[in-house]
Design a protein around this motif. Structure first.
Motif, short mmCIF file in Angstrom:
data_model
loop_
_atom_site.label_atom_id
_atom_site.label_comp_id
_atom_site.label_asym_id
_atom_site.label_seq_id
_atom_site.Cartn_x
_atom_site.Cartn_y
_atom_site.Cartn_z
N UNK A 29 -4.75 1.03 -9.90
CA UNK A 29 -3.53 0.83 -10.68
C UNK A 29 -2.56 1.99 -10.61
N UNK A 30 -2.92 3.06 -9.89
CA UNK A 30 -2.07 4.24 -9.83
C UNK A 30 -1.10 4.25 -8.65
N UNK A 31 -1.17 3.24 -7.79
CA UNK A 31 -0.26 3.18 -6.63
C UNK A 31 -0.07 1.72 -6.23
N UNK A 32 0.98 1.48 -5.45
CA UNK A 32 1.26 0.11 -5.01
C UNK A 32 1.22 -0.06 -3.50
N UNK A 33 0.91 1.02 -2.78
CA UNK A 33 0.93 0.94 -1.31
C UNK A 33 -0.46 1.10 -0.70
N UNK A 34 -1.50 0.64 -1.38
CA UNK A 34 -2.86 0.80 -0.89
C UNK A 34 -3.06 0.10 0.44
N UNK A 35 -3.75 0.78 1.33
CA UNK A 35 -4.18 0.19 2.61
C UNK A 35 -5.70 0.27 2.64
N UNK A 36 -6.32 -0.62 3.42
CA UNK A 36 -7.78 -0.63 3.48
C UNK A 36 -8.25 -0.83 4.91
N UNK A 56 -17.77 7.81 9.21
CA UNK A 56 -17.21 6.48 9.03
C UNK A 56 -17.77 5.83 7.77
N UNK A 57 -17.16 6.08 6.64
CA UNK A 57 -17.59 5.33 5.44
C UNK A 57 -17.36 3.84 5.68
N UNK A 58 -18.08 3.01 4.97
CA UNK A 58 -17.97 1.56 5.17
C UNK A 58 -16.58 1.03 4.83
N UNK A 59 -15.98 1.55 3.77
CA UNK A 59 -14.64 1.12 3.35
C UNK A 59 -13.82 2.36 3.02
N UNK A 60 -12.57 2.37 3.50
CA UNK A 60 -11.63 3.44 3.13
C UNK A 60 -10.37 2.78 2.60
N UNK A 61 -9.97 3.15 1.39
CA UNK A 61 -8.71 2.70 0.80
C UNK A 61 -7.85 3.95 0.64
N UNK A 68 -3.79 9.55 -2.16
CA UNK A 68 -5.11 9.28 -2.73
C UNK A 68 -5.95 8.54 -1.69
N UNK A 69 -7.24 8.87 -1.64
CA UNK A 69 -8.14 8.18 -0.73
C UNK A 69 -9.45 7.89 -1.46
#
Length: 172
Positions: A29-36, A56-61, A68-69
């Motif tokens: 909820x702290x950003x609107x441009x999240x990528x995954x 290589x983590x399984x998921x990176x947002x 923020x990551x």
């Protein structure tokens, strides 16, 4: 159009403030441009705009605007080894989390475990909460994760006697 029952209007007296609108909570909820990116079918490449790494983590947002990551690392251990698995993965990605922080990013790494018999560990519940996924949505998501994990484990168990070469079933 379906009628879900009566709807009500909350009136506010002159000079008083109405109820505040709900704000998104949690990290998402702290950003609107999240990528995954997810490590599916191809090897995930960690976003180079954050840092260069072979991990290589399984998921990176990530959100470039808010720097923020979020890294999520899933492990499917025996239920008896959930805590040990959590600590091992936390330690494995600590240096990467620190590097991201040193480069000016707010970084989180969430190791999550779902036991091979479908038991969702507390780490999965906490991760969803920290991301801002709560209530019935969180409960349903965890139920799906548990069911899919159990199904995949059962498939692997049934294939345990077959020969595998390079990630593919060997044909005799």
């Amino acid at each position: 159009m379906t009628n879900k029952g009566p709807s009500f209007i909350s009136f506010v007296r002159a000079g008083e403030e109405g109820a505040k609108a709900k704000r998104a909570c949690g990290i998402l909820g702290t950003a609107t441009d999240w990528r995954m990116e997810a490590d599916l079918k191809k090897q995930l490449k960690f976003p180079q705009e954050i840092t260069v790494t072979n991990q290589r983590p399984d998921i990176v947002l990530w959100s470039a605007a808010s720097k923020q990551v979020v890294m999520v690392e899933l492990t499917v251990p025996w239920e008896e080894r959930i805590e040990e698995s959590f600590e091992r993965k936390r330690e494995k990605y600590q240096a990467l989390t620190d590097t991201c922080t040193e480069k000016g990013w707010k970084a989180w790494c969430f190791p999550v475990e779902v036991g091979c018999r479908g038991f969702p560990a507390q780490s999965l519940w906490r991760t969803f909460s920290r991301l801002g996924v709560t209530g019935q949505v969180r409960k349903r998501a965890i139920s799906v994760v548990a069911r899919e994990t159990e199904s995949a484990s059962l498939w692997l168990w049934r294939k345990r006697e077959e020969k595998w070469i390079g990630g593919h079933r060997a044909v005799d």
